[in-house]
Scaffold this motif. Structure first.
Motif, PDB file in Angstrom:
ATOM      1  N   LYS A  76       0.851  -1.194   0.000  1.00 38.03           N
ATOM      2  CA  LYS A  76       0.000   0.000   0.000  1.00 38.03           C
ATOM      3  C   LYS A  76       0.881   1.237   0.000  1.00 38.03           C
ATOM      4  CE  LYS A  76      -4.094  -2.019   1.176  1.00 38.03           C
ATOM      5  NZ  LYS A  76      -4.950  -2.279   0.068  1.00 38.03           N
ATOM      6  N   PRO A  77       0.414   2.356  -0.587  1.00 38.11           N
ATOM      7  CA  PRO A  77       1.219   3.584  -0.571  1.00 38.11           C
ATOM      8  C   PRO A  77       1.306   4.185   0.830  1.00 38.11           C
ATOM      9  CG  PRO A  77      -0.927   3.982  -1.570  1.00 38.11           C
ATOM     10  CD  PRO A  77      -0.841   2.512  -1.311  1.00 38.11           C
ATOM     11  N   THR A  78       2.389   4.914   1.064  1.00 39.09           N
ATOM     12  CA  THR A  78       2.602   5.590   2.342  1.00 39.09           C
ATOM     13  C   THR A  78       1.879   6.931   2.365  1.00 39.09           C
ATOM     14  OG1 THR A  78       4.770   4.561   2.519  1.00 39.09           O
ATOM     15  CG2 THR A  78       4.377   6.473   3.909  1.00 39.09           C
ATOM     16  N   VAL A  79       1.883   7.637   1.223  1.00 39.60           N
ATOM     17  CA  VAL A  79       1.239   8.949   1.156  1.00 39.60           C
ATOM     18  C   VAL A  79      -0.247   8.779   0.865  1.00 39.60           C
ATOM     19  CG1 VAL A  79       3.348  10.104   0.411  1.00 39.60           C
ATOM     20  CG2 VAL A  79       1.744   9.259  -1.310  1.00 39.60           C
ATOM     21  N   LYS A  80      -1.000   9.844   1.167  1.00 36.96           N
ATOM     22  CA  LYS A  80      -2.439   9.833   0.895  1.00 36.96           C
ATOM     23  C   LYS A  80      -2.848  11.170   0.304  1.00 36.96           C
ATOM     24  CE  LYS A  80      -3.569  11.048   5.691  1.00 36.96           C
ATOM     25  NZ  LYS A  80      -2.269  11.588   5.946  1.00 36.96           N
ATOM     26  N   ALA A  81      -4.002  11.206  -0.312  1.00 36.10           N
ATOM     27  CA  ALA A  81      -4.520  12.445  -0.883  1.00 36.10           C
ATOM     28  C   ALA A  81      -4.563  13.520   0.191  1.00 36.10           C
ATOM     29  CB  ALA A  81      -5.903  12.220  -1.481  1.00 36.10           C
ATOM     30  N   GLY A  82      -4.091  14.717  -0.153  1.00 42.56           N
ATOM     31  CA  GLY A  82      -4.072  15.836   0.779  1.00 42.56           C
ATOM     32  C   GLY A  82      -2.706  16.076   1.407  1.00 42.56           C
ATOM     33  N   ASP A  83      -1.812  15.085   1.377  1.00 46.13           N
ATOM     34  CA  ASP A  83      -0.465  15.265   1.922  1.00 46.13           C
ATOM     35  C   ASP A  83       0.305  16.285   1.087  1.00 46.13           C
ATOM     36  OD1 ASP A  83      -0.811  13.378   3.924  1.00 46.13           O
ATOM     37  OD2 ASP A  83       0.320  11.796   2.895  1.00 46.13           O
ATOM     38  N   VAL A  84       1.056  17.154   1.745  1.00 43.21           N
ATOM     39  CA  VAL A  84       1.973  18.064   1.063  1.00 43.21           C
ATOM     40  C   VAL A  84       3.332  17.374   1.078  1.00 43.21           C
ATOM     41  CG1 VAL A  84       3.072  20.338   1.092  1.00 43.21           C
ATOM     42  CG2 VAL A  84       0.659  20.104   1.725  1.00 43.21           C
TER      43      VAL A  84
END
Length: 96
Positions: free
Chosen positions: A57-65
């Motif tokens: 699974k990805p570490t980043v998510k929507a909304g992360d800068v």
């Protein structure tokens, strides 16, 4: 912030990023002409792939800068805006 695109992972998780605007002036207040502006290396994650070919699974998510490499990703226009699509491994850090 919702973008109706979902990147396809393949061998690595993919991320769609909306780049931050290029700096208009220096910290000392000098305005930078368009021809001298550097490409931004910071942006907001808009969409991420669900998992890569190994099931990670990805570490980043929507909304992360995020902070990414200066020449990271591939630029593409969509609905009048410019975006980058890149491998998650091209991202160096999450701000915050």
């Amino acid at each position: 912030m919702s973008l109706n695109l979902k990147p396809v992972a393949g061998t690595a998780n993919r991320v769609i990023v909306e780049p931050a605007a290029a700096e208009e002036k220096t910290a000392s207040g000098i305005y930078i002409p368009d021809t001298a502006k550097e490409k931004p290396s910071k942006g907001t994650v808009i969409s991420v792939s669900e998992e890569d070919s190994e099931g990670k699974k990805p570490t980043v998510k929507a909304g992360d800068v995020v902070i990414y490499g200066k020449y990271g990703g591939t630029e593409f226009p969509y609905n009048g805006k410019d975006y980058l699509i890149m491998r998650e491994s091209d991202i160096y850090a999450i701000e915050g």
